[in-house]
Design a protein around this motif. Structure first.
Motif, PDB file in Angstrom:
ATOM      1  N   ARG A 278       0.890  -1.278   0.005  1.00 47.92           N
ATOM      2  CA  ARG A 278       0.139  -0.089   0.137  1.00 47.92           C
ATOM      3  C   ARG A 278       0.803   1.200   0.049  1.00 47.92           C
ATOM      4  N   ARG A 279       1.850   1.373   0.670  1.00 45.52           N
ATOM      5  CA  ARG A 279       2.809   2.370   1.076  1.00 45.52           C
ATOM      6  C   ARG A 279       3.528   2.689  -0.287  1.00 45.52           C
ATOM      7  N   ARG A 280       3.760   1.532  -1.157  1.00 45.15           N
ATOM      8  CA  ARG A 280       4.413   1.688  -2.612  1.00 45.15           C
ATOM      9  C   ARG A 280       3.287   2.092  -3.444  1.00 45.15           C
ATOM     10  N   GLY A 281       2.093   1.976  -3.214  1.00 42.79           N
ATOM     11  CA  GLY A 281       1.186   2.377  -4.093  1.00 42.79           C
ATOM     12  C   GLY A 281       0.740   1.310  -5.288  1.00 42.79           C
ATOM     13  N   LEU A 282       1.161   0.115  -4.997  1.00 50.86           N
ATOM     14  CA  LEU A 282       0.926  -1.092  -5.979  1.00 50.86           C
ATOM     15  C   LEU A 282      -0.357  -1.604  -6.059  1.00 50.86           C
ATOM     16  N   LYS A 283      -0.785  -1.880  -7.400  1.00 46.11           N
ATOM     17  CA  LYS A 283      -2.118  -2.467  -7.394  1.00 46.11           C
ATOM     18  C   LYS A 283      -1.813  -4.032  -7.427  1.00 46.11           C
ATOM     19  N   VAL A 284      -1.614  -4.492  -5.958  1.00 48.19           N
ATOM     20  CA  VAL A 284      -1.447  -5.958  -5.646  1.00 48.19           C
ATOM     21  C   VAL A 284      -2.565  -6.227  -4.591  1.00 48.19           C
TER      22      VAL A 284
END
Ligand SMILES: Nc1ncnc2c1ncn2[C@@H]1O[C@H](COP(=O)(O)OP(=O)(O)OP(=O)(O)O)[C@@H](O)[C@H]1O
Ligand SMILES: O=P(O)(O)OC[C@H]1O[C@](O)(CO)[C@@H](O)[C@@H]1O
Ligand SMILES: [Mg+2]
Length: 527
Positions: A278-284
């Motif tokens: 979430r911190r890295r803003g990834l769509k995972v």
């Protein structure tokens, strides 16, 4: 049960045959049954800023910060996301799970491919309503609050991943548990058959191997038979969780759905992985599936594989009973797993009806004097001529030597062998102090109860958990554990799952009456 088997395949999926109006009607009277499902929509106009799909005006949002414990070596210490808590009238609280759209704006949505799949066409009319939630407590008082609810699991009308875009991975961590392979199988088959996904990677060897090169491509053919085998085809491990290396590896490989199967430690690890993503803003999407034969994960009804383990434990108890009753002053002693919680010992005792005394970590005991274990054994031998004792491996640890406590690679206490210790103590006491000849047979089935394949009901349970996780990840939910609450499949936020351990009861202080307090269980178990 909550699923149907599609006619042209053996893949079950969650289905929703409830008449919402009936359920609403019931819940207006605040009498939720164990099957009670509430629809938020009809009661209150609740929306909250995290999820744009809720259209109506905001009732109230409570955001509190909970700390996520992290005992890993990870150098990353991301801001912990705030729990999504929504309140409604009558003391209704929804402990919601995060969604990718909480931190990624303008995500595209797609119609759920299930609706065009002839095998699952029945699903179309039964997609889970976005407002369906499940109550944590089904026993409520007339004037009491409606209490905490979790988001209902199952297929959604819209999904947040295009099938071709999905690159999933599965990892298993911690100790073995019956059903691990079934969960792996059903995640793979669910992704392939329900959502047309083609790329699923197995991480070989738990968290500590996540950032190594060991992976295996999984597909329905590869996993076809694995549910008939014990263990995990992916291997497992303890320790070695390194958040940034794991998330780097997820990012480098282009993985966008992570399925993490494991116990309380694993779910803690999954929680920090989610926070970093979430911190890295990834769509995972990060989805947990709770596993542990100790059944020490809170909130959920029980963990998969527990029933199978209890069933297998019966075989050891039966043997102990046969041995004990065949000889004068026979004592059958069985040690069962259960590090901090005595669920396996307790359930095996209650199921067997042959056990006279069950010792669990939550209830300290002592050996000598009035009310002590020795006195109880002597009385049982006088009355019945034999007895059976079940002891959980975590029981009585405080009575063993005070020497330094060792820990395993994950930081779990390494237990001393209470079974061998107590066998020796009982033998010494009766032969040396009481001069009463006894015949003690000690049985330690340890790993045998968890290294077996899951039984029929656990297989069904594993299938539902796995498919729920797949539906949740496809729908864009993340940071959740798929779990059964009051017989319903739900999505539970990691923060709730890792908050505390599930226990059979609050830990008691040792009291003089410990054995007599234990008597009702013993007596009941024999009747
Ligand atoms: N607080 C934590 N933060 C990050 N990772 C953790 C944490 N606690 C445990 N882990 C990791 O989770 C994995 C599994 O943990 P653990 O060995 O405690 O088993 P578990 O998942 O609790 O299952 P079980 O107790 O049923 O065997 C390990 O790789 C461990 O490093
Ligand atoms: O696999 P290991 O490291 O020997 O761990 C054994 C522990 O794992 C558990 O089976 C939980 O997975 C406990 O009951 C037991 O104490
Ligand atoms: Mg654990």
């Amino acid at each position: 049960m909550d699923f149907v088997v599609a006619p042209s395949s053996c893949h079950s999926l969650l289905n929703h045959s409830h008449n919402k109006n009936n359920i609403l009607y019931r819940s207006h009277f605040s009498v939720p049954s164990s099957a009670g499902i509430f629809s938020l929509r009809k009661f209150t106009s609740v929306s909250f800023r995290y999820d744009h799909r809720y259209r109506r005006g905001c009732s109230r949002i409570v955001c509190t910060r909970r700390r996520v414990m992290d005992s890993s070596n990870s150098p990353t210490s991301p801001e912990v996301s705030k729990p999504k808590i929504v309140t409604g009238p009558g003391g209704y609280v929804l402990e919601d799970v995060p969604h990718l759209s909480d931190y990624i704006p303008d995500l595209l949505t797609y119609p759920n491919p299930l609706q065009d799949n002839p095998a699952y066409s029945v699903v179309k009319q039964y997609f889970v309503h976005v407002d369906d939630t499940v109550p944590q407590k089904v026993v409520v008082h007339k004037d009491g609050p409606r209490g905490i609810h979790f988001r209902r699991a199952g297929p959604r009308q819209k999904v947040y991943f295009d099938s071709d875009e999905v690159h999933a991975c599965i990892v298993t961590c911690g100790g073995l548990c019956p059903g691990l392979n079934t969960v792996i199988r059903e995640i793979v088959c669910g992704l392939f058959h329900m959502y047309g996904v083609k790329k699923v990677l197995g991480i070989d060897g738990g968290y500590r191997r996540f950032y190594a090169k060991n992976t295996v491509n999984l597909n329905p053919k590869f996993v076809n038979d694995i549910h008939k085998r014990g263990g995990t085809i992916l291997g497992t491990s303890r320790g070695g969780h390194d958040t940034s290396k794991i998330v780097d590896s997820i990012q480098d490989r282009g993985i966008n759905q992570v399925y993490i199967i494991g116990g309380d430690g694993t779910q803690r690890g999954a929680s920090v992985i989610f926070e970093e993503i979430r911190r890295r803003g990834l769509k995972v999407s990060v989805a947990g599936i709770p596993k542990t034969i100790d059944n020490d994960i809170p909130v959920i009804d029980k963990s998969f594989g527990f029933d199978t383990a209890v069933e297998e434990a019966q075989r050891a108890i039966n043997a102990a009973h046969v041995e004990a009753e065949s000889i004068e002053n026979g004592i059958g002693l069985v040690k069962l797993m259960g590090r901090y919680s005595g669920f396996i010992a307790m359930h095996a005792t209650l199921a067997s009806r042959d056990v006279d005394c069950c010792l669990i970590p939550e209830s300290p005991f002592y050996l000598e004097g009035p009310g002590g274990l020795y006195e109880y054994i002597e009385r049982q031998l006088k009355e019945n001529g034999h007895m059976v004792i079940v002891i959980a491996e975590g029981a009585g640890q405080e009575l063993l030597s005070e020497s330094m406590t060792l820990k395993d690679a994950s930081g779990n206490k390494l237990l001393k062998d209470v079974g061998l210790w107590i066998s020796q103590k009982i033998k010494d006491y009766f032969s040396k102090e009481r001069k009463i000849p006894i015949n003690l047979k000690y049985i330690d089935p340890t790993y045998m109860i968890r290294a077996i394949p899951s039984n029929a009901s656990d297989n069904v349970y594993c299938t539902l958990l796995a498919q729920s996780a797949v539906h949740g990840a496809m729908a864009g939910y993340t940071g959740f554990t798929s779990g059964l609450v009051n017989g319903r499949q739900t999505y539970i936020p990691f923060s709730r799952i890792i908050e505390k351990q599930n226990k059979t009861m609050k830990k008691k202080r040792p009291t003089k009456e410990f054995v007599t307090k234990r008597l009702p269980i013993s007596i009941e178990a024999r009747q």
